[in-house]
Scaffold this motif. Structure first.
Motif, PDB file in Angstrom:
ATOM      1  N   LEU A   4      29.626  67.637  -6.003  1.00  0.00           N
ATOM      2  CA  LEU A   4      30.574  66.837  -6.783  1.00  0.00           C
ATOM      3  C   LEU A   4      30.098  65.393  -6.911  1.00  0.00           C
ATOM      4  O   LEU A   4      30.169  64.804  -7.993  1.00  0.00           O
ATOM      5  N   ARG A   5      29.602  64.847  -5.819  1.00  0.00           N
ATOM      6  CA  ARG A   5      29.101  63.473  -5.871  1.00  0.00           C
ATOM      7  C   ARG A   5      27.891  63.356  -6.793  1.00  0.00           C
ATOM      8  O   ARG A   5      27.765  62.406  -7.561  1.00  0.00           O
ATOM      9  N   ARG A   6      26.999  64.338  -6.712  1.00  0.00           N
ATOM     10  CA  ARG A   6      25.821  64.333  -7.577  1.00  0.00           C
ATOM     11  C   ARG A   6      26.220  64.467  -9.045  1.00  0.00           C
ATOM     12  O   ARG A   6      25.669  63.812  -9.915  1.00  0.00           O
ATOM     13  N   TYR A   7      27.214  65.318  -9.328  1.00  0.00           N
ATOM     14  CA  TYR A   7      27.696  65.493 -10.693  1.00  0.00           C
ATOM     15  C   TYR A   7      28.335  64.204 -11.220  1.00  0.00           C
ATOM     16  O   TYR A   7      28.061  63.779 -12.342  1.00  0.00           O
ATOM     17  N   LEU A   8      29.155  63.581 -10.414  1.00  0.00           N
ATOM     18  CA  LEU A   8      29.796  62.329 -10.809  1.00  0.00           C
ATOM     19  C   LEU A   8      28.754  61.240 -11.044  1.00  0.00           C
ATOM     20  O   LEU A   8      28.797  60.522 -12.052  1.00  0.00           O
ATOM     21  N   ARG A   9      27.785  61.149 -10.168  1.00  0.00           N
ATOM     22  CA  ARG A   9      26.698  60.180 -10.311  1.00  0.00           C
ATOM     23  C   ARG A   9      25.912  60.421 -11.598  1.00  0.00           C
ATOM     24  O   ARG A   9      25.627  59.496 -12.358  1.00  0.00           O
ATOM     25  N   ARG A  10      25.585  61.688 -11.860  1.00  0.00           N
ATOM     26  CA  ARG A  10      24.812  62.028 -13.052  1.00  0.00           C
ATOM     27  C   ARG A  10      25.577  61.690 -14.335  1.00  0.00           C
ATOM     28  O   ARG A  10      24.995  61.163 -15.287  1.00  0.00           O
ATOM     29  N   GLU A  11      26.850  61.953 -14.367  1.00  0.00           N
ATOM     30  CA  GLU A  11      27.649  61.661 -15.558  1.00  0.00           C
ATOM     31  C   GLU A  11      27.743  60.158 -15.814  1.00  0.00           C
ATOM     32  O   GLU A  11      27.656  59.713 -16.957  1.00  0.00           O
ATOM     33  N   ILE A  12      27.896  59.377 -14.767  1.00  0.00           N
ATOM     34  CA  ILE A  12      27.979  57.925 -14.935  1.00  0.00           C
ATOM     35  C   ILE A  12      26.648  57.362 -15.406  1.00  0.00           C
ATOM     36  O   ILE A  12      26.596  56.543 -16.327  1.00  0.00           O
TER      37      ILE A  12
END
Length: 126
Positions: A4-12
């Motif tokens: 989830l953290r990696r996904y959020l980071r990637r989207e930002i």
């Protein structure tokens, strides 16, 4: 949680990159239009004007990166909320503080990248 953290980071980062690209394209177009006034036959040519605009991109990046990061982060988080992905992340156990920590880490990384562009690339390109 790591996913989830990696996904959020990637989207930002993706949204910030998109906004930065759009702003750089817009400002480069305006810079090129400003250079068109100086074009003269046998003097300042279009390839020289394009080179000037291209070499000014690192300093423009340094100037535009903070606003691009802000708009990109807001856009990414708004898209996550609009598609109920943020709600699913919260249901999966991602707390507000952890989400804020991810956004802060991304912001810190972008700040370091901006400082490197401003201190390393911009002076040599100018």
């Amino acid at each position: 949680m790591k996913t989830l953290r990696r996904y959020l980071r990637r989207e930002i980062v993706r949204a910030t990159g998109f906004v930065l690209f759009a702003l750089l394209a817009l400002f480069s177009f305006f810079d090129l239009l400003a250079q068109m006034d100086d074009l003269r036959p046998g003097g300042y040519t279009l390839p020289q004007a394009l080179a000037y605009v291209a070499l000014s991109l690192p300093s423009r990046t340094y100037e535009l990166m903070p606003i691009a990061a802000l708009i990109g982060a807001i856009f990414a988080l708004a898209q996550l909320a609009a598609h109920s992905e943020y709600t699913a992340m919260r249901a999966a156990g991602l707390g507000r503080r952890r989400a804020l920590a991810v956004v802060a880490r991304v912001g810190l990384g972008l700040a370091v990248l901006t400082a490197l562009v401003g201190e390393v690339l911009s002076p040599s390109a100018e």
